[in-house]
Design a protein around this motif. Structure first.
Motif, PDB file in Angstrom:
ATOM      1  N   CYS A  44       0.850  -1.189   0.000  1.00  0.00           N
ATOM      2  CA  CYS A  44       0.000   0.000   0.000  1.00  0.00           C
ATOM      3  C   CYS A  44       0.890   1.245   0.000  1.00  0.00           C
ATOM      4  O   CYS A  44       0.585   2.256  -0.599  1.00  0.00           O
ATOM      5  CB  CYS A  44      -0.891   0.032   1.233  1.00  0.00           C
ATOM      6  N   ARG A  45       2.010   1.106   0.697  1.00  0.00           N
ATOM      7  CA  ARG A  45       2.950   2.229   0.782  1.00  0.00           C
ATOM      8  C   ARG A  45       4.027   2.015  -0.267  1.00  0.00           C
ATOM      9  O   ARG A  45       4.599   0.945  -0.374  1.00  0.00           O
ATOM     10  CB  ARG A  45       3.592   2.211   2.182  1.00  0.00           C
ATOM     11  N   THR A  46       4.274   2.999  -1.124  1.00  0.00           N
ATOM     12  CA  THR A  46       5.432   2.884  -2.006  1.00  0.00           C
ATOM     13  C   THR A  46       6.372   4.042  -1.696  1.00  0.00           C
ATOM     14  O   THR A  46       5.945   5.186  -1.556  1.00  0.00           O
ATOM     15  CB  THR A  46       5.058   2.936  -3.503  1.00  0.00           C
ATOM     16  N   GLY A  47       7.623   3.719  -1.598  1.00  0.00           N
ATOM     17  CA  GLY A  47       8.627   4.733  -1.295  1.00  0.00           C
ATOM     18  C   GLY A  47       9.948   4.033  -1.137  1.00  0.00           C
ATOM     19  O   GLY A  47      10.073   2.836  -1.453  1.00  0.00           O
ATOM     20  N   LEU A  48      10.932   4.724  -0.687  1.00  0.00           N
ATOM     21  CA  LEU A  48      12.219   4.085  -0.464  1.00  0.00           C
ATOM     22  C   LEU A  48      12.063   3.104   0.693  1.00  0.00           C
ATOM     23  O   LEU A  48      11.197   3.260   1.545  1.00  0.00           O
ATOM     24  CB  LEU A  48      13.288   5.146  -0.171  1.00  0.00           C
ATOM     25  N   GLY A  49      12.889   2.086   0.671  1.00  0.00           N
ATOM     26  CA  GLY A  49      12.754   1.055   1.701  1.00  0.00           C
ATOM     27  C   GLY A  49      11.949  -0.111   1.157  1.00  0.00           C
ATOM     28  O   GLY A  49      11.574  -0.130  -0.034  1.00  0.00           O
TER      29      GLY A  49
END
Ligand code: 0X9
Ligand code: ZN
Length: 762
Positions: free
Chosen positions: A59-64
């Motif tokens: 659901c969350r996209t980003g670095l990591g």
């Protein structure tokens, strides 16, 4: 199930049919896709991940760390960029498939309580109405007509929603009818189950929605409504069969399954009004058969019809009124074979298929004879469970299993009428053929959803097992024929049929062609020994160790008794080999007390020079009787062959059939090792069971070799100049080995055949 939940059910159905509509063996769209966890460290790595991956699951996209769905190639691409992939889900499709399977299984587990016991006519009719009312337009009921006592005979029809180019009124129909015989209670229940499942499982079983896209299913559960009611009334007869017609002589009832107007009044029907198989005063004298007839005529889209009965576990096909095979015997055979397998699958129940007349008994004026004979519908009768343990009073806990296995059978038959054409062989499939002559092969074509295109029937063939198949047009209708070209001896011809329909579709036979084909090997045969017993050819009539005390083998003209022939078998002459030729009382001259052995003279079965043997056959006329006396049917006669002049023997047949007639025994041998120059045959008639009557006869004994002539006449160094010299030397001496035409004489034609083989190096 209430109306609102039904609608929800149906919308799920649409989705399910779309994604679960994958046929067996087909792979889903996400096969091999993984979900992997990657950790992009820079915005450009993140961009690369989102462009490469099929789908981002996090659901969350980003670095990591994020979870993404990838194909093996996409995963490789990510790893090339230095992004480690930790596998979270090994195969996305497998998870989806498991979910679908769970949904199907859960729905199959539906409430089937209606089928846990037998139902009255009123309950059946109410269920029909309920099914139609909750079907979201898939089903509607109708009245076939009224019975003699004025009861409505009800039916229900099912088909899927109209789609562009596929209106509901254009679909072929399958009719499943039951209850023509009142007491056969599992029959209406089975047809009701077919109806129920069409609705209840429409959403859960993609194959049902798919079927109903193409066909209409019609169910008439109780044809003999008056009789059925009568068999239910507690004061009446549970085992009532017929309708409730008051007959002129005071008896009641006509057997509706003897009242149909095709072959009416023939064998297996009674003129006695009191009989359970009373045919009625005329064909279609009864309202129940009249309304059925009129319904079928008014619904010309009906292509197949099963009439369900009980009991015996049989699939019966036309004809019932005659022993003669019907035109579509081959087609029936192949469809019912598939039905037998389908019936076996759920509960390992065996049903036996075959024509009515020979499989159960002669029966004229039956339903399927009429639907097939008069309306060209593929009519079938199924006798449901059991095999007589409980008969008509089948325990209620067998209703569901009986219905379930028969549902599989109707799926096969319903599927058959979806085909553009139904094709079957109209000539015996030939596995070997004698001589290098063209053979006629035929194909029967039945229209299905389409018709045969002009010149649409073709034979495709080739010599050997590689290379393209040639095309030979077939002519004639509904049976199209052509010639399978002559092949050289020893060669294999592979072939199949191909029929093009007017709608452009192509059907082939055998199923799976051209990967599966018919194969025919061309061979010739030559007899190396023939004896009609008219002269003494050196047979041995007893062997050391024989212990029979009377009825020993003789070469004689037999005197007939109840167990022994009056005449020999061959058309010419009067002698044969017989155990105790004298007549008298049946037990006077039969084999008593042990074994008597008839042994042939030494036979050179190695074959003529220039003949390559592929197999051999012992063919003879046999008489064998063992059905009289104190202990009948306990004895048998071994037939044995020796390759080593009698030192050792191998049994090739065990004769035990009581036919009270001469018949031809034909046994192959010599496939594993070629027949030898020191061959003998023997017949051992035995009286082993005390008090049994044994009479045996043998006549017209032949040893026939199968194989091919070759240019390698001398059998050494392949085909070379020596063969010409050897052949001509023998031919000059009129040696029978040079009879290459197999016509029994040595002449110029034999030279022609020899040279063509020699030239071809064969
Ligand atoms: O005899 C019959 O009518 C049927 N068997 S039953 O035991 N259920 O009565 C067999 C009918 C065969 N079918 C036709 N001749 N059509
Ligand atoms: Zn019956």
């Amino acid at each position: 199930m209430g109306r609102s939940s039904r609608s929800a059910f149906l919308s799920v159905a649409a989705t399910l049919a779309a994604c679960a509509g994958l046929a067996f063996g087909q792979v889903g769209p996400f096969e091999g896709h993984r979900v992997v966890r990657v950790s992009p460290r820079t915005p450009s790595e993140l961009l690369a991940v989102s462009t490469i991956a099929t789908n981002i699951w996090s659901c969350r996209t980003g670095l990591g760390p994020i979870d993404v769905q990838v194909t093996p190639q996409q995963q490789a691409a990510l790893e090339q960029l230095g992004l480690a992939c930790e596998v979270r889900i090994e195969n996305v499709q497998a998870l989806i498939d498991a979910e679908q399977a769970q949904i199907r299984a859960a729905r199959l587990d539906r409430d089937a309580s209606w089928f846990t016991t037998y139902k009255t006519l009123a309950e059946i009719n109410a269920k029909l109405d309920e099914l139609a009312a909750t079907s979201d337009g898939l089903a509607s009921t109708f009245v076939v007509g009224n019975s003699l006592e004025g009861r409505p005979v009800k039916g229900i029809r099912f088909t899927g929603p109209a789609t562009p180019g596929n209106p509901r009124e254009s679909r072929p129909a399958a009719l499943y009818a039951g209850g023509i015989h009142a007491r056969e209670w599992v029959s209406p229940m089975t047809t009701m189950y077919i109806a129920d499942r069409m609705i209840e499982m429409y959403a859960a079983e993609p194959r049902i929605a798919e079927l109903l896209e193409d066909v209409e299913i019609i169910v008439i559960p109780v044809q003999n409504v008056d009789g059925y009611e009568f068999s239910w009334a507690s004061t009446n007869n549970r085992l009532w069969r017929k309708n409730r017609r008051p007959n002129a002589n005071g008896t009641v009832g006509v057997d509706l399954n003897r009242n149909f107007g095709f072959g009416w009044g023939g064998e297996g029907a009674s003129t006695d009004p009191g009989s359970d198989i009373y045919r009625g005063t005329s064909a279609f004298s009864e309202p129940e058969t009249q309304i059925f007839r009129d319904f079928v005529i008014a619904n010309p889209r009906i292509r197949t019809h099963i009439d369900f009965h009980s009991f015996s576990q049989l699939i019966l096909t036309p004809w019932g009124y005659t022993r003669t095979a019907c035109d579509d015997a081959d087609l029936y055979e192949s469809i019912t074979a598939d039905m037998v397998s389908a019936l076996f699958a759920p509960y390992s129940m065996t049903y036996i298929a075959g024509p009515t007349y020979t499989t159960i008994y002669p029966a004229s004026g039956g339903a399927h004879d009429w639907s097939y004979g008069e309306r060209n519908i593929l009519g079938i009768t199924i006798e449901l469970r059991d095999r007589g343990q409980t008969g008509f009073v089948l325990p209620a806990d067998q209703i569901l299993p009986t219905a379930e296995e028969n549902f599989e059978a109707i799926m096969i038959l319903s599927d058959a009428i979806r085909q553009p054409l139904l094709i079957s062989t109209a000539s015996d499939a030939i596995s070997t053929r004698e001589e290098s002559e063209p053979v006629s092969v035929s194909l029967r074509v039945r229209p299905g959803t389409s018709t045969l295109a002009p010149a649409g029937a073709k034979l495709r063939w080739r010599f050997g097992s590689t290379g393209p198949f040639a095309i030979a047009p077939m002519s004639g209708s509904p049976v199209a024929s052509t010639l399978l070209p002559a092949a050289l001896c020893g060669d294999e011809t592979q072939w199949y049929f191909e029929a093009t329909a007017a709608d452009g579709s192509i059907v082939r036979l055998p199923e799976g062609a051209p990967a599966t084909v018919y194969t025919t090997r061309t061979l010739t045969s030559t007899a190396v020994f023939s004896d009609d017993a008219e002269s003494d050819r050196g047979w041995t009539l007893s062997t050391p160790g024989d212990d029979a005390t009377s009825g020993l083998w003789q070469r004689a003209d037999p005197v007939g008794t109840a167990a022994q022939p009056e005449d020999d078998a061959s058309p010419i002459g009067s002698l044969c080999f017989i155990t105790g030729a004298s007549g008298g009382a049946v037990g006077a001259n039969d084999v008593d007390g042990g074994t008597t052995t008839l042994t042939s003279p030494l036979i050179d079965a190695s074959g003529p020079r220039g003949f390559v043997v592929t197999g051999a056959e012992l063919r003879c006329s046999v008489w064998y009787s063992n059905n009289a006396g104190a202990s009948p049917n306990l004895d048998s006669m071994p037939v044995e062959i020796s390759r080593d002049d009698g030192a050792s023997w191998a049994q090739v047949a065990l004769v035990s059939e009581n036919r009270a007639a001469w018949w031809t025994l034909s046994v192959p041998f010599g496939e594993t090792a070629p027949p030898t120059a020191t061959t003998r045959v023997r017949f051992r008639a035995r009286d082993l069971a005390p008090g049994s009557i044994v009479e045996a006869g043998v006549d017209d004994v032949h040893i026939v070799l199968h194989g091919c002539r070759t240019g390698d006449f001398d059998g050494t160094n392949g085909v070379d100049g020596d063969d010409v010299i050897a052949f001509f030397t023998a031919w000059d001496n009129s040696e029978i080995d040079t009879d290459y035409t197999n016509d029994g004489g040595v002449d110029g034609d034999d030279v022609v055949v020899f040279f063509s083989l020699w030239d071809a190096g064969r």
